[in-house]
Design a protein around this motif. Structure first.
Motif, PDB file in Angstrom:
ATOM      1  N   VAL A   3     -43.999  32.991  29.701  1.00 16.44           N
ATOM      2  CA  VAL A   3     -42.892  32.743  30.610  1.00 16.44           C
ATOM      3  C   VAL A   3     -41.796  32.044  29.809  1.00 16.44           C
ATOM      4  CG1 VAL A   3     -42.207  31.596  32.750  1.00 16.44           C
ATOM      5  CG2 VAL A   3     -44.523  32.478  32.515  1.00 16.44           C
ATOM      6  N   THR A   4     -40.575  32.517  29.940  1.00 10.66           N
ATOM      7  CA  THR A   4     -39.480  31.907  29.189  1.00 10.66           C
ATOM      8  C   THR A   4     -39.076  30.588  29.830  1.00 10.66           C
ATOM      9  OG1 THR A   4     -37.733  32.958  30.480  1.00 10.66           O
ATOM     10  CG2 THR A   4     -38.582  34.198  28.582  1.00 10.66           C
ATOM     11  N   VAL A   5     -38.376  29.767  29.060  1.00 10.94           N
ATOM     12  CA  VAL A   5     -37.903  28.482  29.562  1.00 10.94           C
ATOM     13  C   VAL A   5     -36.967  28.696  30.752  1.00 10.94           C
ATOM     14  CG1 VAL A   5     -36.488  26.462  28.997  1.00 10.94           C
ATOM     15  CG2 VAL A   5     -38.212  27.251  27.389  1.00 10.94           C
ATOM     16  N   MET A   9     -37.488  27.182  34.379  1.00  9.67           N
ATOM     17  CA  MET A   9     -36.438  26.367  34.974  1.00  9.67           C
ATOM     18  C   MET A   9     -36.053  26.896  36.351  1.00  9.67           C
ATOM     19  SD  MET A   9     -32.694  25.463  33.448  1.00  9.67           S
ATOM     20  CE  MET A   9     -33.375  25.457  31.812  1.00  9.67           C
ATOM     21  N   GLU A  10     -35.946  28.216  36.456  1.00  8.22           N
ATOM     22  CA  GLU A  10     -35.591  28.819  37.742  1.00  8.22           C
ATOM     23  C   GLU A  10     -36.658  28.516  38.790  1.00  8.22           C
ATOM     24  OE1 GLU A  10     -34.419  33.164  39.584  1.00  8.22           O
ATOM     25  OE2 GLU A  10     -34.099  32.791  37.456  1.00  8.22           O
ATOM     26  N   GLN A  11     -37.933  28.650  38.404  1.00  6.79           N
ATOM     27  CA  GLN A  11     -39.030  28.321  39.323  1.00  6.79           C
ATOM     28  C   GLN A  11     -38.959  26.853  39.733  1.00  6.79           C
ATOM     29  OE1 GLN A  11     -42.581  29.316  37.156  1.00  6.79           O
ATOM     30  NE2 GLN A  11     -42.378  31.514  37.489  1.00  6.79           N
ATOM     31  N   VAL A  18     -37.327  20.055  44.409  1.00  9.08           N
ATOM     32  CA  VAL A  18     -35.903  20.120  44.067  1.00  9.08           C
ATOM     33  C   VAL A  18     -35.087  20.446  45.316  1.00  9.08           C
ATOM     34  CG1 VAL A  18     -34.150  21.269  42.659  1.00  9.08           C
ATOM     35  CG2 VAL A  18     -36.361  20.669  41.653  1.00  9.08           C
ATOM     36  N   THR A  19     -35.609  21.311  46.178  1.00  2.00           N
ATOM     37  CA  THR A  19     -34.924  21.608  47.442  1.00  2.00           C
ATOM     38  C   THR A  19     -34.759  20.320  48.241  1.00  2.00           C
ATOM     39  OG1 THR A  19     -35.871  23.823  47.449  1.00  2.00           O
ATOM     40  CG2 THR A  19     -35.017  23.007  49.553  1.00  2.00           C
ATOM     41  N   TRP A  20     -35.796  19.496  48.272  1.00  2.00           N
ATOM     42  CA  TRP A  20     -35.718  18.211  48.972  1.00  2.00           C
ATOM     43  C   TRP A  20     -34.681  17.301  48.325  1.00  2.00           C
ATOM     44  CZ3 TRP A  20     -37.422  13.434  46.809  1.00  2.00           C
ATOM     45  CH2 TRP A  20     -37.285  12.349  47.666  1.00  2.00           C
ATOM     46  N   VAL A  21     -34.665  17.215  47.008  1.00  2.00           N
ATOM     47  CA  VAL A  21     -33.698  16.368  46.304  1.00  2.00           C
ATOM     48  C   VAL A  21     -32.269  16.764  46.674  1.00  2.00           C
ATOM     49  CG1 VAL A  21     -32.738  15.886  44.000  1.00  2.00           C
ATOM     50  CG2 VAL A  21     -35.193  15.698  44.385  1.00  2.00           C
ATOM     51  N   LYS A  22     -32.041  18.061  46.866  1.00  2.00           N
ATOM     52  CA  LYS A  22     -30.698  18.540  47.209  1.00  2.00           C
ATOM     53  C   LYS A  22     -30.243  18.057  48.583  1.00  2.00           C
ATOM     54  CE  LYS A  22     -30.894  22.699  44.360  1.00  2.00           C
ATOM     55  NZ  LYS A  22     -31.024  24.172  44.358  1.00  2.00           N
ATOM     56  N   THR A  23     -31.175  17.603  49.439  1.00  2.00           N
ATOM     57  CA  THR A  23     -30.778  17.087  50.757  1.00  2.00           C
ATOM     58  C   THR A  23     -30.029  15.764  50.639  1.00  2.00           C
ATOM     59  OG1 THR A  23     -32.836  15.849  51.217  1.00  2.00           O
ATOM     60  CG2 THR A  23     -32.774  18.188  51.885  1.00  2.00           C
ATOM     61  N   PHE A  24     -30.069  15.154  49.479  1.00  2.00           N
ATOM     62  CA  PHE A  24     -29.352  13.895  49.257  1.00  2.00           C
ATOM     63  C   PHE A  24     -27.894  14.132  48.872  1.00  2.00           C
ATOM     64  CE2 PHE A  24     -33.674  12.504  49.051  1.00  2.00           C
ATOM     65  CZ  PHE A  24     -33.643  11.227  49.581  1.00  2.00           C
ATOM     66  N   GLY A  28     -24.484  17.782  40.425  1.00  2.00           N
ATOM     67  CA  GLY A  28     -23.671  18.763  39.725  1.00  2.00           C
ATOM     68  C   GLY A  28     -22.403  18.972  40.528  1.00  2.00           C
ATOM     69  N   SER A  29     -21.650  19.969  40.188  1.00  2.00           N
ATOM     70  CA  SER A  29     -20.403  20.192  40.909  1.00  2.00           C
ATOM     71  C   SER A  29     -20.253  21.662  41.271  1.00  2.00           C
ATOM     72  CB  SER A  29     -19.227  19.728  40.060  1.00  2.00           C
ATOM     73  OG  SER A  29     -19.316  20.295  38.768  1.00  2.00           O
ATOM     74  N   GLY A  30     -20.800  22.003  42.424  1.00  2.00           N
ATOM     75  CA  GLY A  30     -20.583  23.344  42.947  1.00  2.00           C
ATOM     76  C   GLY A  30     -21.427  24.420  42.304  1.00  2.00           C
ATOM     77  N   ASN A  31     -20.819  25.553  42.072  1.00  2.00           N
ATOM     78  CA  ASN A  31     -21.522  26.737  41.573  1.00  2.00           C
ATOM     79  C   ASN A  31     -21.806  26.616  40.088  1.00  2.00           C
ATOM     80  OD1 ASN A  31     -21.381  27.850  44.109  1.00  2.00           O
ATOM     81  ND2 ASN A  31     -19.448  28.909  43.695  1.00  2.00           N
ATOM     82  N   GLN A  32     -22.956  26.060  39.780  1.00  2.00           N
ATOM     83  CA  GLN A  32     -23.322  25.896  38.382  1.00  2.00           C
ATOM     84  C   GLN A  32     -24.512  26.776  38.060  1.00  2.00           C
ATOM     85  OE1 GLN A  32     -23.896  21.616  38.550  1.00  2.00           O
ATOM     86  NE2 GLN A  32     -22.152  21.387  37.193  1.00  2.00           N
ATOM     87  N   ASP A  33     -24.646  27.074  36.783  1.00  2.00           N
ATOM     88  CA  ASP A  33     -25.816  27.832  36.372  1.00  2.00           C
ATOM     89  C   ASP A  33     -27.042  26.923  36.386  1.00  2.00           C
ATOM     90  OD1 ASP A  33     -26.001  26.397  33.863  1.00  2.00           O
ATOM     91  OD2 ASP A  33     -24.396  27.658  33.099  1.00  2.00           O
ATOM     92  N   ASN A  34     -28.213  27.535  36.297  1.00  2.00           N
ATOM     93  CA  ASN A  34     -29.467  26.783  36.366  1.00  2.00           C
ATOM     94  C   ASN A  34     -29.560  25.706  35.300  1.00  2.00           C
ATOM     95  OD1 ASN A  34     -30.394  28.118  38.596  1.00  2.00           O
ATOM     96  ND2 ASN A  34     -31.732  29.514  37.468  1.00  2.00           N
ATOM     97  N   LEU A  35     -29.104  26.008  34.097  1.00  2.58           N
ATOM     98  CA  LEU A  35     -29.194  25.038  33.012  1.00  2.58           C
ATOM     99  C   LEU A  35     -28.394  23.780  33.343  1.00  2.58           C
ATOM    100  CD1 LEU A  35     -30.074  24.179  30.180  1.00  2.58           C
ATOM    101  CD2 LEU A  35     -28.070  25.390  29.273  1.00  2.58           C
ATOM    102  N   THR A  36     -27.171  23.960  33.814  1.00  3.11           N
ATOM    103  CA  THR A  36     -26.330  22.804  34.143  1.00  3.11           C
ATOM    104  C   THR A  36     -26.940  22.008  35.291  1.00  3.11           C
ATOM    105  OG1 THR A  36     -24.432  24.109  33.445  1.00  3.11           O
ATOM    106  CG2 THR A  36     -23.958  22.101  34.667  1.00  3.11           C
ATOM    107  N   LEU A  37     -27.433  22.699  36.314  1.00  4.41           N
ATOM    108  CA  LEU A  37     -28.076  22.021  37.441  1.00  4.41           C
ATOM    109  C   LEU A  37     -29.281  21.205  36.967  1.00  4.41           C
ATOM    110  CD1 LEU A  37     -28.228  24.531  40.443  1.00  4.41           C
ATOM    111  CD2 LEU A  37     -27.227  22.251  40.417  1.00  4.41           C
ATOM    112  N   TYR A  38     -30.107  21.839  36.160  1.00  6.34           N
ATOM    113  CA  TYR A  38     -31.307  21.166  35.661  1.00  6.34           C
ATOM    114  C   TYR A  38     -30.938  19.939  34.826  1.00  6.34           C
ATOM    115  CZ  TYR A  38     -35.666  20.319  33.163  1.00  6.34           C
ATOM    116  OH  TYR A  38     -36.777  19.728  32.629  1.00  6.34           O
ATOM    117  N   MET A  39     -29.959  20.093  33.940  1.00  7.39           N
ATOM    118  CA  MET A  39     -29.555  18.970  33.088  1.00  7.39           C
ATOM    119  C   MET A  39     -28.954  17.834  33.926  1.00  7.39           C
ATOM    120  SD  MET A  39     -30.795  19.773  30.251  1.00  7.39           S
ATOM    121  CE  MET A  39     -30.171  18.444  29.229  1.00  7.39           C
TER     122      MET A  39
END
Length: 169
Positions: A3-5, A9-11, A18-24, A28-39
């Motif tokens: 499985v690639t990184v 990361m997507e999983q 992570v869905t729960w964390v987003k309730t806070f 990040g700022s809006g429409n970001q790619d997975n890498l930026t969101l994860y970082m």
């Protein structure tokens, strides 16, 4: 099959935690790619803000608001977070964390590895455990109830997992 990184990361980013964390609020700022969101998640800024909502007691530690992929600043933010989590469990909840604490050095130095994702999952589990036991738990549990049933079930399983990782003193 390897499985690639980016697949890991997507999983991870689609997981109930992570869905729960987003309730806070948005990290990040809006429409970001997975890498930026994860970082944005692993730099410790947003997670420290969540912990401050759970435990508003003043802390003298200053969070570095502009990590900009600096390994030392990321490690410092995550160290503060883990220290605050541990203190909250001990002093407020009167519980002892019986699992190995998250390895902030691993997350800080090599955030884009499967092992680091496992470590950041530990951080999220411990934060979840604080949230559902704190004074504002009704508010945080209400946020969970707003999520879809499948995500709620995943979070309930994580809450049970956290209960097994901590015990009363």
């Amino acid at each position: 099959m390897d499985v690639t990184v980016s697949e890991l990361m997507e999983q991870f980013l689609q997981s109930p935690l992570v869905t729960w964390v987003k309730t806070f609020g948005p990290f990040g700022s809006g429409n970001q790619d997975n890498l930026t969101l994860y970082m944005d998640l692993v730099d410790g800024i947003f997670l420290n803000q969540i912990m401050l909502q759970i435990d508003p007691r003043p802390s003298n530690q200053r969070i570095n608001k502009h990590v900009n992929n600096d390994v030392n600043l990321r490690i410092q933010n995550l160290s503060i977070l883990v220290r605050n989590i541990k203190t909250y469990y001990q002093e407020v909840l009167q519980q002892l964390i019986v699992m190995n604490l998250p390895n902030v050095l691993m997350i800080g130095k090599d955030p884009l590895s499967g092992k680091s994702m496992e470590e950041i999952k530990k951080v999220l589990l411990l934060v979840l455990g604080c949230a559902v036991q704190c004074e504002r738990k009704e508010e945080f549990i209400e946020r969970i109830k707003q999520l879809d049933i499948e995500t709620q079930a995943g979070i309930v399983a994580h809450i049970q997992e956290v209960e097994n990782l901590c015990c009363c003193q």
